[in-house]
Design a protein around this motif. Structure first.
Motif, PDB file in Angstrom:
ATOM      1  N   ASP A   6     -23.707  12.871  -5.587  1.00  0.00           N
ATOM      2  CA  ASP A   6     -23.512  13.393  -6.941  1.00  0.00           C
ATOM      3  C   ASP A   6     -24.674  12.989  -7.833  1.00  0.00           C
ATOM      4  O   ASP A   6     -25.151  11.850  -7.780  1.00  0.00           O
ATOM      5  N   LEU A   7     -25.105  13.920  -8.678  1.00  0.00           N
ATOM      6  CA  LEU A   7     -26.143  13.651  -9.675  1.00  0.00           C
ATOM      7  C   LEU A   7     -25.662  14.170 -11.026  1.00  0.00           C
ATOM      8  O   LEU A   7     -25.350  15.347 -11.175  1.00  0.00           O
ATOM      9  N   LYS A   8     -25.629  13.282 -12.013  1.00  0.00           N
ATOM     10  CA  LYS A   8     -25.178  13.629 -13.357  1.00  0.00           C
ATOM     11  C   LYS A   8     -26.398  13.923 -14.228  1.00  0.00           C
ATOM     12  O   LYS A   8     -27.331  13.116 -14.310  1.00  0.00           O
ATOM     13  N   VAL A   9     -26.411  15.083 -14.874  1.00  0.00           N
ATOM     14  CA  VAL A   9     -27.516  15.464 -15.755  1.00  0.00           C
ATOM     15  C   VAL A   9     -26.953  15.846 -17.119  1.00  0.00           C
ATOM     16  O   VAL A   9     -25.770  16.188 -17.265  1.00  0.00           O
ATOM     17  N   ILE A  10     -27.811  15.775 -18.120  1.00  0.00           N
ATOM     18  CA  ILE A  10     -27.445  16.218 -19.462  1.00  0.00           C
ATOM     19  C   ILE A  10     -27.756  17.702 -19.580  1.00  0.00           C
ATOM     20  O   ILE A  10     -28.875  18.138 -19.279  1.00  0.00           O
ATOM     21  N   LYS A  11     -26.772  18.476 -19.989  1.00  0.00           N
ATOM     22  CA  LYS A  11     -26.968  19.906 -20.212  1.00  0.00           C
ATOM     23  C   LYS A  11     -26.463  20.249 -21.610  1.00  0.00           C
ATOM     24  O   LYS A  11     -25.365  19.840 -22.006  1.00  0.00           O
TER      25      LYS A  11
END
Length: 458
Positions: A234-239
Motif C-alpha cells: 500500500d502507498l498513501k498519497v495526497i490527492k
C-alpha cells in the motif's frame, strides 16, 4: 535554482530572510549563508513539496536563513557566492532598511478577520473528487528462477500523461521504511539499488504513455527452492479535490488522501540439475580473465597469478577455486577483491583471486589442472567451467631434497655424520650374543618360579 530576499524594508522586531530554492533537484549540500553587518543569524528553516499535474511531477526544496536586526538604519548586503551541490552560484547584493519596531495593534475584533471576506460568498464550497489515472505496481523481471539465480524486483508508481488529478507523495521516507520490510523475502540474498532520487521516467504500457516513479528496486538470490511470495503493498498519497465553483478569493482545492495497492506476486524457484557440486556452485553468467607474472620459471622462483571472475550474478557469494594438492607447486591462499555495480536493474561485477606460488619440480605444466572454477549458467541450463589457459615451463633442480632437509627428523639422526657407514654382522660381536642368551635364560627361570608358586597356593 534561485536566491531571494524577503523584503527591502523591515521593522526592528521583524526578521529579514534570504531563501535558497531548488526546483526538480535534490539539495545535497550547500555552503553557509553570508554574515550581514548589523544583523544576527537566528537559525534556518526548510520546506519541500512534490506535486503531480497532468501526469507530470514537479518538486521544490527551500532553505531559509533568518536574520535579526540589532539596530535601526540602512544596511548593505554585499554580493556573495553560494556553493550548492558542488556548483557555485553568484548572488547580487542588495540593501535593507530597518525602521522602528512595530507595536501590536490592540483592536478588539475577530482574530480570524479577513478583509477579503466581503468579496466571498457565504455559501459553503463544494469539492469534487477527480479520479486519478495512476497505479502502484510491484514487478519482477523473471517469474521463475533456479536456486541462486538473481531476479530484480521493482516497486513503482505510474502516472498517466493524461492524468488530471493533482497529487503529491505523502511522508514518503517513513512509508518506504515500512514498505521495504514487507517486500524483502526470507531465505534470499539481497542487492539493494538504494534509490534516493525519485524522478519520473517515460514508459509505455499497452500503448499508453506513463511516467514511472521508481520507489524501490533490489535483486534477490533465492537460497533454497521455496517459492518467493510478495504481498500486496500500500502507498498513501495526497490527492486534492477541486472546487465545483471556483472563485478568485475562495478556497479552490481541498487536501485528501488516496491509497494505491499493488497486486501480490509469486516467483517460482527450481532446484539445480544433478551434479556432485550442486549445493556449492555459484549461479550466473560468468567469464574469466587471468594474469600471470612469468610463463618461464626456475624451481624456487616465486610467481603471481590472478584468476578474475567477471559477469552477472551474486558476486558476493563467489568462492575461490579449489586448488588440488600437488608437490609440483606450493600455492598459497589468495588475496580477494570484489567490485559490484548495480545499475539498470542488473547486478554485475568482478571477483579477483590473486595467488602467490613457488614451483618445486622442473617440467611443463598446464595451469588449467590447478586453477578451474565450476558454475551453473541459468541461461543455458547447464554447468560450465572457467579454466586457466596458461602453460608454464619450469627449469632447474628438484626441490624434494630441500623439502626433506627443511623438516625436523628428531634427535635420532643428530649423530649420523659421525658414524661409520659400513655394515657390521652380529657374529663379529660375540658379547651381544652372550648377553642375549643370559637374558632369555633369566626370563625362563622367572616364568617357571611364578608358575610353581601359583600351583602351590592353589
Amino acid at each position: 535554482m534561485s536566491v531571494n530576499y524577503n523584503k527591502r524594508e523591515i521593522a526592528l522586531n521583524e526578521y529579514f530572510t534570504i531563501t535558497l530554492t531548488l526546483k526538480n533537484e535534490r539539495l545535497r549540500d550547500y555552503s553557509g549563508f553570508p554574515d550581514i553587518e548589523g544583523f544576527i543569524k537566528r537559525g534556518t528553516s526548510s520546506s519541500s513539496s512534490t506535486t503531480f499535474t497532468n501526469g507530470q511531477m514537479a518538486s521544490s526544496q527551500s532553505i531559509t536563513q533568518n536574520y535579526q536586526a540589532q539596530r535601526e538604519g540602512t544596511f548593505t548586503i554585499a554580493p556573495f557566492t553560494l556553493k550548492v551541490n558542488g556548483k557555485e552560484f553568484k548572488v547580487s547584493g542588495s540593501s535593507v532598511k530597518v525602521g522602528p519596531a512595530q507595536q501590536q495593534q490592540q483592536q478588539r475584533r475577530d482574530p480570524f478577520y479577513d478583509p477579503f471576506d466581503v468579496f466571498r460568498n457565504d455559501t459553503p464550497q463544494e469539492f469534487i473528487d477527480v479520479k486519478a489515472d495512476a497505479f502502484l505496481a510491484l514487478t519482477t523481471d523473471k517469474s521463475e528462477v533456479y536456486v541462486g539465480e538473481g531476479f530484480t524486483t521493482t516497486l513503482a508508481f505510474y502516472v498517466a500523461e493524461t492524468n488530471q488529478a493533482n497529487m503529491r507523495f505523502y511522508d514518503l521516507v517513513n512509508q518506504l521504511s515500512e514498505i521495504v520490510k514487507d517486500i524483502k523475502p526470507a531465505n534470499t540474498w539481497e542487492e539493494n539499488f538504494n534509490i534516493d532520487d525519485i524522478k519520473g521516467e517515460p514508459v509505455t504500457i499497452s500503448g499508453k504513455k506513463y511516467n514511472q516513479f521508481k520507489l524501490f528496486q533490489a535483486t534477490y538470490y533465492p537460497l533454497n527452492e521455496e517459492p518467493i511470495d510478495f504481498p500486496s503493498i500500500d502507498l498513501k498519497v495526497i490527492k486534492y479535490k477541486v472546487a465545483k465553483n471556483p472563485t478568485f478569493f475562495g478556497r479552490n482545492r481541498q487536501e485528501d488522501f488516496e491509497t494505491f495497492s499493488s497486486r501480490t506476486k509469486r516467483v517460482k524457484v527450481k532446484v539445480l540439475p544433478p551434479h556432485p557440486l550442486r549445493d556449492q556452485v555459484a549461479v550466473g553468467n560468468y567469464r574469466m580473465a587471468e594474469q600471470i607474472s612469468e610463463l618461464e620459471l626456475q624451481t624456487g622462483q616465486s610467481f603471481s597469478y590472478t584468476f578474475n571472475i567477471l559477469g552477472e550474478g551474486n558476486i558476493s557469494a563467489i568462492e575461490a577455486p579449489a586448488i588440488p594438492e600437488s608437490g609440483h607447486f606450493d600455492i598459497y591462499a589468495p588475496n580477494i577483491k570484489q567490485d559490484i555495480t548495480r545499475a539498470n536493474g542488473r547486478v554485475k561485477g568482478t571477483k579477483s583471486f590473486s595467488y602467490y606460488g613457488i614451483p618445486n619440480e622442473p617440467g611443463t605444466y598446464k595451469l588449467g589442472d590447478y586453477f578451474n572454477w565450476i558454475f551453473f549458467n541459468p541461461a543455458k541450463g547447464t554447468y560450465d567451467t572457467l579454466q586457466s589457459r596458461q602453460t608454464v615451463t619450469v627449469t632447474g633442480e628438484s626441490r624434494k631434497n630441500e623439502y626433506i632437509m627443511s623438516n625436523d627428523m628428531g634427535t635420532f639422526y643428530d649423530g649420523i655424520e659421525f658414524e661409520n657407514n659400513e655394515l657390521s654382522p652380529l657374529k663379529e660381536n660375540p658379547w651381544i650374543r652372550i648377553f642375549a642368551n643370559i637374558l632369555i635364560l633369566t626370563l625362563l627361570v622367572l616364568t617357571a618360579l611364578i608358575a610353581i608358586r601359583k600351583k602351590s597356593n592353589g
